[in-house]
Design an enzyme around this catalytic site. Structure first.
Site, PDB file in Angstrom:
ATOM      1  N   ASN A 107      33.016  58.823  -2.360  1.00 16.76           N
ATOM      2  CA  ASN A 107      32.120  57.514  -2.539  1.00 16.76           C
ATOM      3  C   ASN A 107      32.955  56.226  -1.855  1.00 16.76           C
ATOM      4  OD1 ASN A 107      30.806  55.229  -3.648  1.00 16.76           O
ATOM      5  ND2 ASN A 107      31.516  55.816  -5.923  1.00 16.76           N
ATOM      6  N   TRP A 108      32.577  56.057  -0.686  1.00 17.53           N
ATOM      7  CA  TRP A 108      33.075  55.053   0.153  1.00 17.53           C
ATOM      8  C   TRP A 108      32.898  53.579  -0.527  1.00 17.53           C
ATOM      9  CZ3 TRP A 108      32.039  56.611   6.023  1.00 17.53           C
ATOM     10  CH2 TRP A 108      32.723  57.903   6.223  1.00 17.53           C
ATOM     11  N   LYS A 109      32.067  53.478  -1.477  1.00 20.13           N
ATOM     12  CA  LYS A 109      31.760  51.967  -2.052  1.00 20.13           C
ATOM     13  C   LYS A 109      31.544  50.997  -0.951  1.00 20.13           C
ATOM     14  CE  LYS A 109      34.268  53.749  -5.903  1.00 20.13           C
ATOM     15  NZ  LYS A 109      34.929  53.239  -7.192  1.00 20.13           N
ATOM     16  N   HIS A 111      26.363  55.144 -10.960  1.00 19.06           N
ATOM     17  CA  HIS A 111      27.633  54.860 -10.816  1.00 19.06           C
ATOM     18  C   HIS A 111      28.006  53.698 -11.698  1.00 19.06           C
ATOM     19  CE1 HIS A 111      31.713  53.987  -9.619  1.00 19.06           C
ATOM     20  NE2 HIS A 111      31.781  54.919  -8.870  1.00 19.06           N
ATOM     21  N   GLU A 160      29.898  51.281 -11.772  1.00 15.70           N
ATOM     22  CA  GLU A 160      30.021  50.019 -10.965  1.00 15.70           C
ATOM     23  C   GLU A 160      28.456  49.285 -11.288  1.00 15.70           C
ATOM     24  OE1 GLU A 160      32.261  51.046  -7.690  1.00 15.70           O
ATOM     25  OE2 GLU A 160      33.904  51.475  -8.815  1.00 15.70           O
ATOM     26  N   GLU A 219      32.679  60.802 -14.785  1.00  8.51           N
ATOM     27  CA  GLU A 219      33.480  59.908 -14.139  1.00  8.51           C
ATOM     28  C   GLU A 219      33.983  58.917 -15.316  1.00  8.51           C
ATOM     29  OE1 GLU A 219      33.407  59.267  -9.626  1.00  8.51           O
ATOM     30  OE2 GLU A 219      32.129  57.850 -10.741  1.00  8.51           O
ATOM     31  N   GLY A 243      39.482  54.129  -9.895  1.00  8.68           N
ATOM     32  CA  GLY A 243      40.383  53.220  -9.165  1.00  8.68           C
ATOM     33  C   GLY A 243      41.369  52.598  -9.993  1.00  8.68           C
ATOM     34  N   SER A 300      40.235  58.545  -9.766  1.00  6.30           N
ATOM     35  CA  SER A 300      41.397  58.704  -9.270  1.00  6.30           C
ATOM     36  C   SER A 300      41.801  60.358  -8.902  1.00  6.30           C
ATOM     37  CB  SER A 300      42.480  58.143 -10.159  1.00  6.30           C
ATOM     38  OG  SER A 300      42.205  56.914 -10.574  1.00  6.30           O
ATOM     39  N   GLY A 331      36.770  58.219  -4.745  1.00  6.35           N
ATOM     40  CA  GLY A 331      36.644  56.999  -4.287  1.00  6.35           C
ATOM     41  C   GLY A 331      37.828  56.665  -3.427  1.00  6.35           C
ATOM     42  N   GLY A 332      38.945  56.026  -3.691  1.00  5.95           N
ATOM     43  CA  GLY A 332      39.970  55.337  -2.962  1.00  5.95           C
ATOM     44  C   GLY A 332      40.628  56.498  -1.995  1.00  5.95           C
TER      45      GLY A 332
HETATM   46  P1  PGA Z   1      38.448  56.589  -7.423  1.00  7.12           P
HETATM   47  O1  PGA Z   1      36.737  56.257  -7.477  1.00  7.12           O
HETATM   48  O2  PGA Z   1      38.479  57.884  -6.795  1.00  7.12           O
HETATM   49  O3  PGA Z   1      38.920  55.444  -6.485  1.00  7.12           O
HETATM   50  O4  PGA Z   1      38.839  56.420  -8.833  1.00  7.12           O
HETATM   51  C1  PGA Z   1      36.104  57.122  -8.015  1.00  7.12           C
HETATM   52  C2  PGA Z   1      34.331  56.551  -8.039  1.00  7.12           C
HETATM   53  O5  PGA Z   1      34.453  55.493  -8.310  1.00  7.12           O
HETATM   54  O6  PGA Z   1      33.384  57.257  -7.670  1.00  7.12           O
END
Ligand code: PGA
Length: 263
Positions: free
Chosen positions: A9-11, A101, A103, A173, A179, A219, A240-241
């Site tokens: 997930n590159w956001k 998601h 966010e 999640e 994050g 994470s 994500g990260g």
């Molecule tokens: P993260 O993000 O791996 O940076 O915790 C995961 C996500 O939001 O899908």
């Protein structure tokens, strides 16, 4: 056989040159592997770079390395300024879309009903959905995590026709792990995945429950992916990260290749 999905997930990250660099690195790594049919690797650049990323995927890898959009509209084409329809995503060779998601639930105030409409629209347009669910820290502290996840699934995807549910992968999640560097323990994650699978069993069938891919997100990185992916009910990750760097993302792919049953 159940799909194993390693999805980045590159956001809202990376400019075009960085997308090219990351995607090229992933392609190079993946090309050198023998990938089983049931392993899907998914990358999700922002809308403007979907085609750039797609153009870097060689023909021979197209069934293994695929693209996801990070959102789509619940509407059909029309006067909806700023929106992007799932048919348009399909048209630029997207295979998946991430819906629900945390966010977007938090910042765009997307609610159960809207997420249900987006999911339906995406599937009817021929996309597969990675549907996210998960509790916040406060909810876990109050031991409400199972109720919260159950409600998120019941109100957005459990009234889908069973044929449509087969186009949905679920990503659990926990919001407190996104994050933050904090991960659910493998046991906490697997317990929730088992709970989700049991809900699918009750609402649909054993066969659908067994075939639904349930990913963990929050994470995930090479250092913890082994313990997480070793759990029997964790069928991949939404990352994500760690998906923003070739080495860490491909490191997780390699762990999945070692640990997960292949076909
Ligand atoms: P993260 O993000 O791996 O940076 O915790 C995961 C996500 O939001 O899908």
């Amino acid at each position: 056989m159940k799909k194993i999905i390693i999805a980045g997930n590159w956001k809202m990250n990376l400019l075009q040159a960085e997308v090219i660099q990351l995607m090229s690195g992933i392609v190079k790594h993946v090309k050198a592997q023998r990938l089983p049919n049931n392993l899907k690797i998914v990358c999700s650049p922002v809308y403007p770079y979907l085609q750039t990323a797609q153009s870097l995927i060689p023909e021979a890898l197209k069934s293994s390395l695929q693209l996801a959009a990070q959102n789509c509209s619940e509407q059909n084409p029309g006067a909806f300024t700023g929106e992007v329809n799932p048919a348009m995503l399909k048209d630029v060779s997207c295979k998946y879309v991430i819906i629900g998601h945390s966010e977007r639930r938090q910042y765009q105030k997307e609610d159960h009903q809207l997420l249900a409409a987006k999911t339906k629209n995406a599937i009817q347009s021929g996309l597969q959905v990675i549907f996210c669910c998960g509790e916040q820290l406060k909810e876990r502290q109050q031991d409400q995590q199972f109720n919260i996840v159950q409600q998120q699934l019941e109100e957005s995807i459990f009234d889908l026709h069973p044929d449509l549910l087969s186009k949905v992968a679920i990503a659990y999640e926990p919001v407190w792990a996104i994050g933050t560097g904090e991960t659910a323990t493998p046991e906490q994650a697997n317990e929730m995945h088992q709970f989700i699978r049991e809900l699918i069993h009750q609402n649909f069938s054993t066969e659908i429950a067994d075939n639904t891919s349930i990913l963990y997100g929050g994470s995930m990185k090479p250092a913890n992916a082994e313990a997480l992916l070793a759990q029997p009910d964790i069928d991949g990750g939404l990352i994500g990260g760690a998906a923003l760097q070739v080495e860490s993302f491909t490191g997780i792919i390699d762990i999945a290749l070692q640990l997960k049953p292949t076909a």
